[in-house]
Write a protein that holds these residues in place. Structure first.
Motif, mmCIF file in Angstrom:
data_model
loop_
_atom_site.group_PDB
_atom_site.id
_atom_site.type_symbol
_atom_site.label_atom_id
_atom_site.label_comp_id
_atom_site.label_asym_id
_atom_site.label_seq_id
_atom_site.Cartn_x
_atom_site.Cartn_y
_atom_site.Cartn_z
ATOM 1 N N THR A 90 -0.535 -4.808 2.043
ATOM 2 C CA THR A 90 -0.161 -4.262 2.022
ATOM 3 C C THR A 90 0.999 -3.718 3.049
ATOM 4 O OG1 THR A 90 -1.425 -2.354 2.634
ATOM 5 C CG2 THR A 90 -1.352 -2.271 -0.146
ATOM 6 N N SER A 91 2.512 -3.332 2.625
ATOM 7 C CA SER A 91 2.861 -3.279 3.726
ATOM 8 C C SER A 91 2.582 -1.479 4.096
ATOM 9 C CB SER A 91 4.541 -2.270 3.377
ATOM 10 O OG SER A 91 5.065 -1.952 4.182
ATOM 11 N N GLU A 118 4.364 -0.103 -8.146
ATOM 12 C CA GLU A 118 2.829 -0.100 -7.131
ATOM 13 C C GLU A 118 2.855 -1.516 -6.197
ATOM 14 O OE1 GLU A 118 -0.014 2.743 -8.912
ATOM 15 O OE2 GLU A 118 1.056 4.141 -8.373
ATOM 16 N N VAL A 121 1.672 -6.150 -3.750
ATOM 17 C CA VAL A 121 0.627 -6.164 -2.785
ATOM 18 C C VAL A 121 0.380 -7.959 -2.593
ATOM 19 C CG1 VAL A 121 -0.953 -4.433 -3.631
ATOM 20 C CG2 VAL A 121 -0.863 -6.104 -4.855
ATOM 21 N N SER A 157 -5.585 -4.617 3.770
ATOM 22 C CA SER A 157 -4.656 -4.148 4.362
ATOM 23 C C SER A 157 -5.818 -2.567 4.072
ATOM 24 C CB SER A 157 -4.289 -4.457 2.328
ATOM 25 O OG SER A 157 -6.447 -4.506 1.387
ATOM 26 N N TRP A 160 -1.187 1.997 3.921
ATOM 27 C CA TRP A 160 -0.391 2.311 2.075
ATOM 28 C C TRP A 160 0.526 3.045 2.342
ATOM 29 C CZ3 TRP A 160 0.310 -0.682 -1.595
ATOM 30 C CH2 TRP A 160 0.511 0.710 -3.017
ATOM 31 N N GLN A 161 1.941 2.828 2.558
ATOM 32 C CA GLN A 161 2.985 4.266 2.378
ATOM 33 C C GLN A 161 3.418 4.903 3.751
ATOM 34 O OE1 GLN A 161 5.901 3.465 0.668
ATOM 35 N NE2 GLN A 161 5.075 3.384 -1.181
ATOM 36 N N THR A 165 -5.598 4.894 4.542
ATOM 37 C CA THR A 165 -6.109 4.816 3.302
ATOM 38 C C THR A 165 -7.627 5.320 3.480
ATOM 39 O OG1 THR A 165 -6.827 2.178 2.742
ATOM 40 C CG2 THR A 165 -4.588 3.501 1.907
ATOM 41 N N TYR A 170 -7.007 -1.395 0.173
ATOM 42 C CA TYR A 170 -6.362 -1.127 -0.516
ATOM 43 C C TYR A 170 -5.615 -1.335 -1.805
ATOM 44 C CZ TYR A 170 -4.767 2.955 -2.055
ATOM 45 O OH TYR A 170 -4.285 4.103 -3.528
ATOM 46 N N ARG A 171 -5.561 -3.124 -1.255
ATOM 47 C CA ARG A 171 -4.594 -3.779 -2.450
ATOM 48 C C ARG A 171 -6.082 -4.060 -3.581
ATOM 49 N NH1 ARG A 171 -6.173 -8.438 -3.181
ATOM 50 N NH2 ARG A 171 -5.601 -9.781 -4.670
ATOM 51 N N VAL A 174 -5.581 -0.606 -5.621
ATOM 52 C CA VAL A 174 -4.014 -1.245 -6.457
ATOM 53 C C VAL A 174 -4.530 -2.465 -7.484
ATOM 54 C CG1 VAL A 174 -2.383 -1.779 -6.253
ATOM 55 C CG2 VAL A 174 -2.750 -0.257 -5.053
#
Length: 362
Positions: A90-91, A118, A121, A157, A160-161, A165, A170-171, A174
């Motif tokens: 994730t970014s 969203e 990923v 990941s 997130w944003q 998280t 977290y990927r 999502v």
């Protein structure tokens, strides 16, 4: 010896700011100009992503060399356009995804709405060859409970944003917003598997069979089992470890099937909990031990995985590689742990991305 292929999705980023860059089309045009006729790189759902696929390999050293070579080639082509590639699932920084030009992707965005937007990923899919659909289904039925362990190993990941998280992967949270994603019940036969897939497509909720996003499935293009749970791994060595363990799981499951040993009957409810546990804590806490579905420390569960697949690993000459890879992984942590360590020591998420760009190429 079973061959293995790997697909990796990489994030295109600005090398200075760390922000994702929507330059996939330009990078692919550069690839086509510089290397006409190659089919290694492809576009993905968003223009901030670039995918590559290796050739099938029997030797894990060869697979590792090809992954590194593909990453370096992706970095070279991206660099010619002023951007870089990062093996981040994730970014870490905020991003507004840009949809790639494609009728299929436009259908997804219109049909599913916000969850589609969203899905910036990046994953790692491992293909392991099987002799038939029947063998493939026997494998799928027997590896279900081990897939969360692969999730924990690959977890990469945590951000997130622009926020932590609290998850290692977290990927995966999502990705599971797609209606067909996640673990499955045992299928018991190839006929039942294909009937289930056809029934799912017939509902109209899915565009086609390619949208059956099971954690592991029969590939729609190749004679392989495709295991889809892994985050793209920060280091190529971790990607090779995931591929090594996946092949060993496939071979062990096939041997169990041929020996008449039944598939474990764990419910999808338990598998979802095991997957959540792996995504939440990665290797930092307990995982659900696949034989018992009870919490055990992550190092103990990894040792159980090595023990379960020992004969298969030995047969391919991968036992030492797998043991050393697990030991190194437990020493340094997975990608999620490394990203958090970089943030602790570096100051901000931009520095995390910059360092991950460097580590992507080894």
């Amino acid at each position: 010896m079973r061959t293995v292929g790997v697909e990796e999705e990489l994030l295109l980023v600005d090398p200075d700011s760390g922000e994702p860059k929507a330059l996939a089309a330009a990078v692919l045009a550069r690839v086509a100009h510089d290397d006409p006729g190659q089919h290694v790189f492809e576009k993905e759902l968003f223009r901030q992503m670039l995918e590559f696929a290796t050739h099938p390999q029997a030797d894990m050293a060869d697979l590792g060399e090809e992954i590194v070579r593909c990453r370096k080639e992706a970095a070279r082509h991206a660099g010619e356009l002023g951007c870089a590639v990062a093996a981040l699932a994730t970014s870490p920084l905020p991003v507004s995804p840009s949809l790639s030009v494609n009728d299929r992707y436009e259908w997804l965005a219109e049909h599913y709405g916000i969850p589609t937007w969203e899905q910036l990923v990046c994953g790692c899919h491992v293909h392991v060859c099987v002799e038939s659909d029947e063998e493939g289904i026997a494998v799928l039925d027997r590896i279900r409970s081990w897939l969360p362990v692969l999730r924990a190993i690959s977890a990469n990941s945590p951000f997130w944003q622009g926020r932590d998280t609290s998850y290692a992967s977290y990927r995966s949270r999502v990705w599971n917003r797609w209606p067909s994603a996640g673990p499955t019940e045992p299928f018991e036969s190839a006929e039942r598997y294909h009937r289930r897939v056809a029934d799912m497509v017939a509902t109209g909720a899915l565009l086609d069979t390619r949208m059956v996003y099971f954690d592991a499935r029969l590939s729609v293009r190749y004679p392989t089992v495709e295991v889809r749970v892994a985050d793209v791994c920060l280091g190529a060595d971790t990607a090779v470890l995931i591929a090594t363990l996946t092949r060993a799981l496939v071979e062990t499951a096939a041997r169990d099937w041929r020996a008449g040993r039944p598939a474990p009957g764990h419910s999808v409810s338990l598998l979802r909990l095991a997957d959540w546990q792996a995504a939440r804590f990665g290797l930092e806490g307990n995982l659900l031990d696949p034989p018992t579905m009870r919490p055990e420390p992550a190092p103990q569960v990894l040792r159980s995985l090595l023990s379960y697949t020992r004969d298969a690993l030995t047969a391919t000459g991968d036992a030492d590689r797998a043991e050393q890879g697990i030991a190194e992984l437990l020493r340094r942590g997975n990608g999620a742990r490394e990203q958090r360590r970089l943030l602790e020591h570096g100051g901000d998420l931009r520095d995390v991305v910059t360092e991950c760009v460097r580590r992507t190429q080894g």
